[in-house]
Design an enzyme around this catalytic site. Structure first.
Site, mmCIF file in Angstrom:
data_model
loop_
_atom_site.group_PDB
_atom_site.id
_atom_site.type_symbol
_atom_site.label_atom_id
_atom_site.label_comp_id
_atom_site.label_asym_id
_atom_site.label_seq_id
_atom_site.Cartn_x
_atom_site.Cartn_y
_atom_site.Cartn_z
ATOM 1 N N SER A 131 -6.011 -6.349 11.933
ATOM 2 C CA SER A 131 -5.712 -7.656 12.516
ATOM 3 C C SER A 131 -5.486 -7.444 14.004
ATOM 4 C CB SER A 131 -4.428 -8.221 11.907
ATOM 5 O OG SER A 131 -3.965 -9.338 12.653
ATOM 6 N N TYR A 144 4.353 -7.045 9.595
ATOM 7 C CA TYR A 144 2.896 -7.241 9.560
ATOM 8 C C TYR A 144 2.252 -6.520 10.742
ATOM 9 C CZ TYR A 144 -1.601 -9.650 9.047
ATOM 10 O OH TYR A 144 -2.943 -9.930 8.884
HETATM 11 N N1 NAP Z 1 -6.809 -14.952 7.691
HETATM 12 C C1 NAP Z 1 -6.481 -14.504 8.890
HETATM 13 O O1 NAP Z 1 -6.257 -15.291 9.861
HETATM 14 C C2 NAP Z 1 -6.395 -13.021 9.139
HETATM 15 C C3 NAP Z 1 -6.341 -12.578 10.461
HETATM 16 C C4 NAP Z 1 -6.295 -11.233 10.722
HETATM 17 C C5 NAP Z 1 -6.312 -10.330 9.683
HETATM 18 N N2 NAP Z 1 -6.340 -10.775 8.377
HETATM 19 C C6 NAP Z 1 -6.375 -9.759 7.342
HETATM 20 O O2 NAP Z 1 -7.592 -9.918 6.628
HETATM 21 C C7 NAP Z 1 -7.456 -9.422 5.300
HETATM 22 C C8 NAP Z 1 -7.957 -10.456 4.315
HETATM 23 O O3 NAP Z 1 -7.112 -11.589 4.458
HETATM 24 P P1 NAP Z 1 -7.471 -13.045 3.968
HETATM 25 O O4 NAP Z 1 -7.089 -13.948 5.078
HETATM 26 O O5 NAP Z 1 -8.840 -13.094 3.359
HETATM 27 O O6 NAP Z 1 -6.337 -13.156 2.846
HETATM 28 P P2 NAP Z 1 -6.113 -14.106 1.591
HETATM 29 O O7 NAP Z 1 -7.049 -15.251 1.587
HETATM 30 O O8 NAP Z 1 -4.644 -14.381 1.554
HETATM 31 O O9 NAP Z 1 -6.477 -13.110 0.397
HETATM 32 C C9 NAP Z 1 -5.706 -11.972 0.181
HETATM 33 C C10 NAP Z 1 -6.387 -11.119 -0.881
HETATM 34 O O10 NAP Z 1 -5.572 -9.965 -1.132
HETATM 35 C C11 NAP Z 1 -5.323 -9.863 -2.519
HETATM 36 N N3 NAP Z 1 -4.004 -9.293 -2.779
HETATM 37 C C12 NAP Z 1 -2.815 -9.692 -2.239
HETATM 38 N N4 NAP Z 1 -1.818 -8.985 -2.777
HETATM 39 C C13 NAP Z 1 -2.386 -8.124 -3.678
HETATM 40 C C14 NAP Z 1 -1.864 -7.149 -4.553
HETATM 41 N N5 NAP Z 1 -0.539 -6.908 -4.638
HETATM 42 N N6 NAP Z 1 -2.730 -6.457 -5.337
HETATM 43 C C15 NAP Z 1 -4.057 -6.711 -5.285
HETATM 44 N N7 NAP Z 1 -4.605 -7.615 -4.451
HETATM 45 C C16 NAP Z 1 -3.771 -8.321 -3.677
HETATM 46 C C17 NAP Z 1 -5.396 -11.299 -3.026
HETATM 47 O O11 NAP Z 1 -5.768 -11.336 -4.390
HETATM 48 P P3 NAP Z 1 -4.787 -11.678 -5.627
HETATM 49 O O12 NAP Z 1 -3.780 -12.678 -5.185
HETATM 50 O O13 NAP Z 1 -5.757 -12.151 -6.658
HETATM 51 O O14 NAP Z 1 -4.194 -10.363 -5.974
HETATM 52 C C18 NAP Z 1 -6.549 -11.859 -2.186
HETATM 53 O O15 NAP Z 1 -7.777 -11.533 -2.763
HETATM 54 C C19 NAP Z 1 -5.982 -9.074 5.154
HETATM 55 O O16 NAP Z 1 -5.801 -7.698 5.322
HETATM 56 C C20 NAP Z 1 -5.311 -9.840 6.269
HETATM 57 O O17 NAP Z 1 -4.113 -9.232 6.682
HETATM 58 C C21 NAP Z 1 -6.371 -12.100 8.090
#
Ligand code: NAP
Length: 250
Positions: A131, A144
């Site tokens: 991130s 985070y």
């Molecule tokens: N969205 C943003 O603005 C943003 C910005 C910068 C970086 N990121 C990073 O990008 C990555 C993807 O984020 P996203 O925005 O796509 O997130 P998201 O929509 O919240 O999805 C999170 C994913 O992680 C899985 N997960 C969470 N806890 C888990 C656990 N204990 N065991 C197994 N799986 C788990 C969830 O699946 P289940 O709930 O089914 O387990 C889900 O598939 C992350 O690393 C996040 O920090 C996001």
């Protein structure tokens, strides 16, 4: 390297957001994809749609990760991540444990489990989704930021661990992307998702999961002698500027 030199992938956080979109891209590119997350029904729906192989497990469970160890994985995408509202002052013990367990510990464990096989085959690619929080200071959650900074260093360091082998490591550092992450921070209910949408996305030109997947695809499909080390990708209207200097209280 032609994409087709890689045959298999494992993607964490595959039940939604960037992870699900990556699974769609990789299966369309002909890879056998192992899709990891907790939500079994979402994974099964994804498997139905894409042919991916679902693995419903909690990334905090290192034993469950070790059970995946028999798999041959050419492309490991450490995408799953969790965040929380507030900062360290308002955190619970569980908040900190969750961020450390999912954002860092699981990444290291999966690298430990799958990197030796890549080294042995002289073929592999680790994609870590960090991130901009790992690269810049702003008012996000302290843990985070800390865990994402760790992902940044892990990405750099495993290049050293594998020097001389055709192992590539790519860190994807996104700014704001339209996913469920903010709604989950607010509790994950449909109301929370709506509130998060209104607060963090409505009226903004955020990134989409497709933007992220295109960056991953670019790195993975680059010629094998070329390692895309760090791709920082932000919405055009989002900048990491800003320095706060509070006046002392009178
Ligand atoms: N969205 C943003 O603005 C943003 C910005 C910068 C970086 N990121 C990073 O990008 C990555 C993807 O984020 P996203 O925005 O796509 O997130 P998201 O929509 O919240 O999805 C999170 C994913 O992680 C899985 N997960 C969470 N806890 C888990 C656990 N204990 N065991 C197994 N799986 C788990 C969830 O699946 P289940 O709930 O089914 O387990 C889900 O598939 C992350 O690393 C996040 O920090 C996001």
């Amino acid at each position: 390297m032609p994409y087709s030199d890689y045959r298999t992938a494992l993607v964490t956080g595959a039940s939604t957001g960037m992870g699900a979109a990556t699974v769609e891209k990789f299966t369309a590119q002909g890879l056998t994809v192992h899709a990891v997350a907790r939500n079994r029904s979402r994974l099964e729906e994804l498997a139905e749609r894409t042919g991916a192989i679902p693995h419903a497990l909690d990334l905090a469970d290192t034993g469950a990760l070790e059970e995946l160890g028999g798999l041959e994985v050419d492309v490991l995408v450490n995408n799953a991540g969790v965040s929380r509202q507030g900062n360290v002052l308002s955190s619970t013990r569980e908040d900190l444990d969750d961020m450390v367990d999912i954002n860092v510990r699981a990444v290291l464990q999966l690298v430990r489990i799958f990197l030796p096989g890549m080294v042995e085959r002289d073929l592999g690619h680790v994609v870590n989704v960090s991130s901009i929080a790992g690269l810049y200071n702003f008012f996000g959650h302290t843990a985070y930021h800390a865990t994402k900074a760790a992902v940044h260093q892990i990405s750099r360091q495993i290049r050293n661990d594998t020097v001389g082998k055709r192992i590539r490591v790519t860190e994807i550092a996104p700014g704001r992307v339209e996913t469920e992450i903010f709604g989950r921070n607010l509790g994950g209910t449909p109301e929370a998702m709506k509130e998060a949408w209104e607060t963090f996305y409505e009226g903004y030109e955020s990134l989409t999961t497709e933007d992220i997947v295109n960056a991953i695809d670019f790195a993975v499909s680059a010629p094998r002698h070329a390692n895309l080390g760090l791709i920082e990708i932000m919405p055009t209207f989002q900048v990491p500027g800003g320095l706060t200097f509070d006046r002392r209280e009178a």
